[in-house]
Write an enzyme that holds these catalytic residues in place. Sequence first.
Site, PDB file in Angstrom:
ATOM      1  N   HIS A 152       0.818  -1.223   0.000  1.00  0.00           N
ATOM      2  CA  HIS A 152       0.000   0.000   0.000  1.00  0.00           C
ATOM      3  C   HIS A 152       0.853   1.275   0.000  1.00  0.00           C
ATOM      4  O   HIS A 152       0.317   2.375  -0.168  1.00  0.00           O
ATOM      5  CB  HIS A 152      -0.949   0.020   1.204  1.00  0.00           C
ATOM      6  N   HIS A 205      -6.193  -7.387  -0.598  1.00  0.00           N
ATOM      7  CA  HIS A 205      -6.410  -5.967  -0.908  1.00  0.00           C
ATOM      8  C   HIS A 205      -5.629  -5.551  -2.153  1.00  0.00           C
ATOM      9  O   HIS A 205      -4.513  -6.022  -2.384  1.00  0.00           O
ATOM     10  CB  HIS A 205      -5.955  -5.097   0.269  1.00  0.00           C
TER      11      HIS A 205
HETATM   12  N1  Q9C Z   1      -9.362  -3.218  10.897  1.00  0.00           N
HETATM   13  C1  Q9C Z   1      -2.493  -5.271   4.114  1.00  0.00           C
HETATM   14  O1  Q9C Z   1      -3.089  -6.332   4.034  1.00  0.00           O
HETATM   15  N2  Q9C Z   1      -7.992  -1.370   7.114  1.00  0.00           N
HETATM   16  N3  Q9C Z   1      -3.074  -4.156   4.598  1.00  0.00           N
HETATM   17  C2  Q9C Z   1      -8.674  -2.506   7.662  1.00  0.00           C
HETATM   18  C3  Q9C Z   1     -10.008  -3.280   9.607  1.00  0.00           C
HETATM   19  C4  Q9C Z   1      -6.714  -1.505   6.486  1.00  0.00           C
HETATM   20  C5  Q9C Z   1      -4.453  -4.161   5.032  1.00  0.00           C
HETATM   21  C6  Q9C Z   1      -9.664  -2.118   8.706  1.00  0.00           C
HETATM   22  C7  Q9C Z   1      -6.374  -2.808   5.848  1.00  0.00           C
HETATM   23  C8  Q9C Z   1      -4.957  -2.796   5.323  1.00  0.00           C
HETATM   24  C9  Q9C Z   1      -1.058  -5.197   3.736  1.00  0.00           C
HETATM   25 ZN    ZN Z   2      -4.160  -7.200   2.579  1.00  0.00          ZN
END
Ligand code: Q9C
Ligand code: ZN
Length: 340
Positions: free
Chosen positions: A160, A196
């Site tokens: 990200h 994601h």
């Molecule tokens: N607690 C990766 O998998 N927001 N990042 C989630 C739920 C961010 C995930 C909210 C998710 C980022 C590298």
């Molecule tokens: Zn992820």
Amino acid sequence: MTRMPCYFHPDQLLFKPAYEWAFGDKMRHSESTKRAESIVRSLKENKDKYELMKPERIQLKAIRDLHNYQLITLYSTAGTLPEGKTVFPSIFPKGSRDYSADPTNIYHAGYYCFDSGTPLNRQVWTAAAWSASNSVEAARRILKGKERVIYSLSRPPGHHASKDKFGGYCYFNNAGLAARVLRPKGRVMIVDIDFHHGNGTQELFYKDDKVFFASIHGDPREYYPFFCGFPSETGAGKGEGYNLNVALSGGTKLKPYRDAIRKHIIPAIHRFDPQFLILSAGFDTYYQDPIGNFDIHTDDFYEIGLEFNKLNLPTIIVQEGGYFTKDLGKNTVSLLSAFV
Ligand code: Q9C
Ligand code: ZN
């Protein structure tokens, strides 16, 4: 038989994000040290196949090849925070005029960030630098040509993070840094199988025709990062046609997931004809993952790995997400086992 080199540095565990803010709720932070510990444990249980190694510490100029000076400065500013203090960016300046920001002022962190779930503290710089060291070392080693497949246990994750912004638990783009090492030697294919969309990696190479970015992920209309990862994003300028997004709905199982890889991603790889493959390997597609929402099981990761091993390319597997820590190690080894 030579074992697969696996890069990891114990100081990656110094960073312990305690909690996060998501949609206004304060919750336990998903990106805990238990993740890396689970993977290390599984690699050690399979010592006959995997060789754990420490990387050389990454040099500033390797990071500067991808990220800007301000972002790096902000992390070193975070390094001066008092022990135990956490800063969550929460002011994100935007609008029609250009704001100026000072990366030596921790209150300006939101200028360099795009969400409120990615904390800064005294240890983040150390852990993120070691995390990036793994993928850069893996890339340098793959160029030596002795091994065909190398694993980088990068944690915190990276996909990200872009040139000038962090977020989504990511600080440096580990896969992107590896791609920069390989790029002078040939075309680089990055395939991102995290649940994601890898918005940071996409942005870094969007105008590049030497680095092709393909991602298969949860539909961004419903899932993080919400604002990108749509199939209409196909690259720009010289990079037009060198970016591919495959968005799937929640609940997707192995068969439709693999069909989508075979139908969209594999043909794109054959057309591009890369010299190197980087697999951004997230395991938050796992059916029990607390954040992701696909229905992929432990043995399925092996099947997914086979699709990419068949390409027979020099390959770097870079760890991204995966938050069901109890099974993260065995899921990782399941994917890796397709390559040994
Ligand atoms: N607690 C990766 O998998 N927001 N990042 C989630 C739920 C961010 C995930 C909210 C998710 C980022 C590298
Ligand atoms: Zn992820």
